[in-house]
Design a protein around this motif. Structure first.
Motif, PDB file in Angstrom:
ATOM      1  N   ARG A 131       0.815  -1.441   0.055  1.00 52.23           N
ATOM      2  CA  ARG A 131       0.045  -0.012   0.144  1.00 52.23           C
ATOM      3  C   ARG A 131       0.853   1.254   0.077  1.00 52.23           C
ATOM      4  O   ARG A 131       0.669   2.195  -0.584  1.00 52.23           O
ATOM      5  CB  ARG A 131      -0.957   0.044   1.360  1.00 52.23           C
ATOM      6  N   HIS A 132       1.875   1.304   0.801  1.00 49.73           N
ATOM      7  CA  HIS A 132       2.517   2.338   0.885  1.00 49.73           C
ATOM      8  C   HIS A 132       3.885   2.469  -0.029  1.00 49.73           C
ATOM      9  O   HIS A 132       4.883   1.499   0.029  1.00 49.73           O
ATOM     10  CB  HIS A 132       3.204   2.472   2.420  1.00 49.73           C
ATOM     11  N   LYS A 133       4.007   3.483  -0.955  1.00 52.02           N
ATOM     12  CA  LYS A 133       5.130   3.434  -1.779  1.00 52.02           C
ATOM     13  C   LYS A 133       6.437   3.556  -1.306  1.00 52.02           C
ATOM     14  O   LYS A 133       6.717   4.383  -0.340  1.00 52.02           O
ATOM     15  CB  LYS A 133       4.748   4.747  -2.845  1.00 52.02           C
ATOM     16  N   LEU A 134       7.552   2.801  -1.855  1.00 53.96           N
ATOM     17  CA  LEU A 134       8.785   2.742  -1.204  1.00 53.96           C
ATOM     18  C   LEU A 134       9.708   4.158  -1.633  1.00 53.96           C
ATOM     19  O   LEU A 134      10.155   4.982  -0.726  1.00 53.96           O
ATOM     20  CB  LEU A 134       9.501   1.588  -1.676  1.00 53.96           C
ATOM     21  N   TYR A 135       9.206   4.326  -3.086  1.00 50.48           N
ATOM     22  CA  TYR A 135      10.067   5.543  -3.714  1.00 50.48           C
ATOM     23  C   TYR A 135       9.336   5.783  -4.903  1.00 50.48           C
ATOM     24  O   TYR A 135       9.835   5.519  -6.058  1.00 50.48           O
ATOM     25  CB  TYR A 135      11.537   5.164  -3.949  1.00 50.48           C
ATOM     26  N   GLU A 136       8.373   6.487  -4.883  1.00 48.11           N
ATOM     27  CA  GLU A 136       7.233   6.561  -5.887  1.00 48.11           C
ATOM     28  C   GLU A 136       7.947   7.294  -7.123  1.00 48.11           C
ATOM     29  O   GLU A 136       7.711   7.106  -8.236  1.00 48.11           O
ATOM     30  CB  GLU A 136       5.966   7.204  -5.802  1.00 48.11           C
ATOM     31  N   ARG A 137       8.698   8.390  -6.888  1.00 45.50           N
ATOM     32  CA  ARG A 137       9.504   8.996  -7.916  1.00 45.50           C
ATOM     33  C   ARG A 137      10.263   8.203  -8.978  1.00 45.50           C
ATOM     34  O   ARG A 137      10.041   8.542 -10.262  1.00 45.50           O
ATOM     35  CB  ARG A 137      10.142  10.110  -7.178  1.00 45.50           C
ATOM     36  N   VAL A 138      10.992   7.041  -8.401  1.00 45.27           N
ATOM     37  CA  VAL A 138      11.595   6.558  -9.199  1.00 45.27           C
ATOM     38  C   VAL A 138      11.092   5.242  -9.757  1.00 45.27           C
ATOM     39  O   VAL A 138      11.135   4.487 -10.572  1.00 45.27           O
ATOM     40  CB  VAL A 138      13.126   6.200  -8.564  1.00 45.27           C
ATOM     41  N   SER A 139      10.242   4.470  -8.668  1.00 44.57           N
ATOM     42  CA  SER A 139       9.729   3.091  -8.986  1.00 44.57           C
ATOM     43  C   SER A 139       8.433   3.065  -8.426  1.00 44.57           C
ATOM     44  O   SER A 139       8.225   2.771  -7.212  1.00 44.57           O
ATOM     45  CB  SER A 139      10.737   2.052  -8.524  1.00 44.57           C
ATOM     46  N   PRO A 140       7.499   3.259  -9.238  1.00 47.15           N
ATOM     47  CA  PRO A 140       5.856   3.404  -8.423  1.00 47.15           C
ATOM     48  C   PRO A 140       5.589   2.091  -7.889  1.00 47.15           C
ATOM     49  O   PRO A 140       4.405   2.180  -7.212  1.00 47.15           O
ATOM     50  CB  PRO A 140       5.386   4.002  -9.478  1.00 47.15           C
ATOM     51  N   LYS A 161       6.887  -0.245  -6.430  1.00 42.86           N
ATOM     52  CA  LYS A 161       7.451  -0.971  -5.233  1.00 42.86           C
ATOM     53  C   LYS A 161       7.046  -0.303  -3.914  1.00 42.86           C
ATOM     54  O   LYS A 161       6.588   0.873  -3.781  1.00 42.86           O
ATOM     55  CB  LYS A 161       9.262  -0.663  -5.209  1.00 42.86           C
ATOM     56  N   SER A 162       6.898  -1.105  -2.740  1.00 45.25           N
ATOM     57  CA  SER A 162       6.085  -0.562  -1.476  1.00 45.25           C
ATOM     58  C   SER A 162       6.942  -1.066  -0.281  1.00 45.25           C
ATOM     59  O   SER A 162       7.865  -1.961  -0.437  1.00 45.25           O
ATOM     60  CB  SER A 162       4.972  -1.384  -1.356  1.00 45.25           C
ATOM     61  N   TRP A 163       6.612  -0.345   0.621  1.00 49.79           N
ATOM     62  CA  TRP A 163       7.483  -0.671   1.989  1.00 49.79           C
ATOM     63  C   TRP A 163       7.184  -1.985   2.292  1.00 49.79           C
ATOM     64  O   TRP A 163       7.803  -2.691   2.883  1.00 49.79           O
ATOM     65  CB  TRP A 163       7.033   0.504   2.796  1.00 49.79           C
ATOM     66  N   GLU A 164       5.638  -2.196   2.394  1.00 48.77           N
ATOM     67  CA  GLU A 164       5.464  -3.647   2.492  1.00 48.77           C
ATOM     68  C   GLU A 164       6.179  -4.936   1.965  1.00 48.77           C
ATOM     69  O   GLU A 164       6.616  -5.710   2.525  1.00 48.77           O
ATOM     70  CB  GLU A 164       3.847  -3.989   2.425  1.00 48.77           C
ATOM     71  N   GLY A 165       6.334  -4.552   0.679  1.00 54.45           N
ATOM     72  CA  GLY A 165       7.158  -5.598  -0.330  1.00 54.45           C
ATOM     73  C   GLY A 165       8.568  -5.658   0.250  1.00 54.45           C
ATOM     74  O   GLY A 165       9.139  -6.736   0.329  1.00 54.45           O
ATOM     75  N   PHE A 166       9.125  -4.371   0.501  1.00 53.85           N
ATOM     76  CA  PHE A 166      10.508  -4.312   1.078  1.00 53.85           C
ATOM     77  C   PHE A 166      10.830  -5.284   2.344  1.00 53.85           C
ATOM     78  O   PHE A 166      11.706  -6.259   2.381  1.00 53.85           O
ATOM     79  CB  PHE A 166      10.983  -2.916   1.291  1.00 53.85           C
ATOM     80  N   TRP A 167       9.708  -5.047   3.307  1.00 55.65           N
ATOM     81  CA  TRP A 167       9.834  -5.465   4.583  1.00 55.65           C
ATOM     82  C   TRP A 167       9.766  -7.344   4.470  1.00 55.65           C
ATOM     83  O   TRP A 167      10.283  -8.030   4.997  1.00 55.65           O
ATOM     84  CB  TRP A 167       9.016  -5.037   5.749  1.00 55.65           C
TER      85      TRP A 167
END
Length: 289
Positions: free
Chosen positions: A176-185, A187-193
């Motif tokens: 739900r929460h974008k990790l770095y939307e300007r560069v890679s829309p 990717k999400s923080w949930e996915g990173f964790w």
């Protein structure tokens, strides 16, 4: 639906072939490792300089720069294999300094940008691949005949593959929460964790159950050290992915090429490894001290 299924099959087959080639090269004698990863690096360099030519003001010395990047890899590989560090300046330095000289005789674009982009391929692509040679040679015998680091290189790529898989699955499910939307829309923080947790767990089990891990300086890494190693590679690999996404946005392309059906280009597949490989080597040296 048929097109989606067809694309998934093509993607799976391409990934399986690339995976098989890489694992075979990693676990086989060093010369096969050198040949395969030299070829992979040259393909990445070819894509990188192809993208650089999309910049109107810059025309890097692509052929010269590709040969120079190849010589950086070969000099490091041979230096590690034969314990001959003098080969690195002997083989590579002429291409480094020659880049400036060659630009003297060109009248194509900005000379500053040309030299900068020509050498950037060495730093961004050739140097990380050279670090894989250094990881592969960890614990080598004095005559260079017995490289023991294949397990370390395999662990490095497993950490990347596991973290990518975890990030993709968790991101698709609950992102739900974008990790770095300007560069890679996407990717999400949930996915990173999700990738981080899965990679950390995989690192612990790798250290605990992977057979015949080599010793260096008389000891093996502890299970917790493998968990930390995998976790750090997950973080660094994510940064590598974002860096390549930033470059692709600058070059205004979706993929680095279409050489890998269903996957884009070789740079797209090695973006995480490119940024994290030098750190992986440093981390292993630190742990084994």
């Amino acid at each position: 639906k048929s097109n989606i299924l067809k694309n998934l099959v093509i993607r799976a087959l391409t990934g399986a072939v690339l995976l098989g080639v890489m694992i075979t090269a990693i676990l086989m004698p060093p010369y096969l490792f050198g040949v395969v990863f030299f070829a992979l690096m040259m393909l990445c360099l070819y894509e990188f300089y192809g993208l650089c030519y999309k910049v109107e003001q810059a025309k890097p010395i692509s052929r010269w720069a590709m040969v120079g990047g190849g010589m950086l890899f070969l000099s490091v590989f041979l230096a590690e294999l034969y314990h001959a560090p003098y080969l690195i300046p002997l083989l590579y330095v002429p291409f480094f300094t020659g880049t400036f000289v060659v630009e003297l005789f060109r009248h194509n674009g900005s000379p500053i940008l040309n030299v900068a982009m020509s050498l950037l391929g060495h730093i961004y692509v050739a140097l990380p691949f050279s670090c894989l040679c250094m990881i592969e040679s960890l614990g080598a015998s004095a005559d260079g005949a017995d490289w023991q680091g294949g397990s370390f290189v395999l662990a490095f790529f497993i950490a990347i593959w596991v973290s990518d898989t975890g990030a993709y699955l968790v991101g698709r499910a609950i992102g739900r929460h974008k990790l770095y939307e300007r560069v890679s829309p996407k990717k999400s923080w949930e996915g990173f964790w999700g990738g981080f947790v899965l990679a950390t767990a995989a690192g612990y089990f790798f250290g605990k159950y992977f057979p015949n891990l080599p010793e260096i300086n008389g000891h093996q890494l502890f299970d917790w050290q493998w968990a930390v190693f995998f976790a750090l590679i997950c973080v660094l690999g994510t940064l590598g992915d974002l860096v390549e996404s930033l470059f692709k946005r600058y070059f205004k392309v979706k993929d680095s090429s279409n050489m890998l059906p269903g996957h884009g280009g070789f740079l797209d597949r090695f973006d995480s490894a490119i940024i994290s490989a030098p750190f992986a080597y440093a981390i292993l040296l630190l742990f084994f001290r």
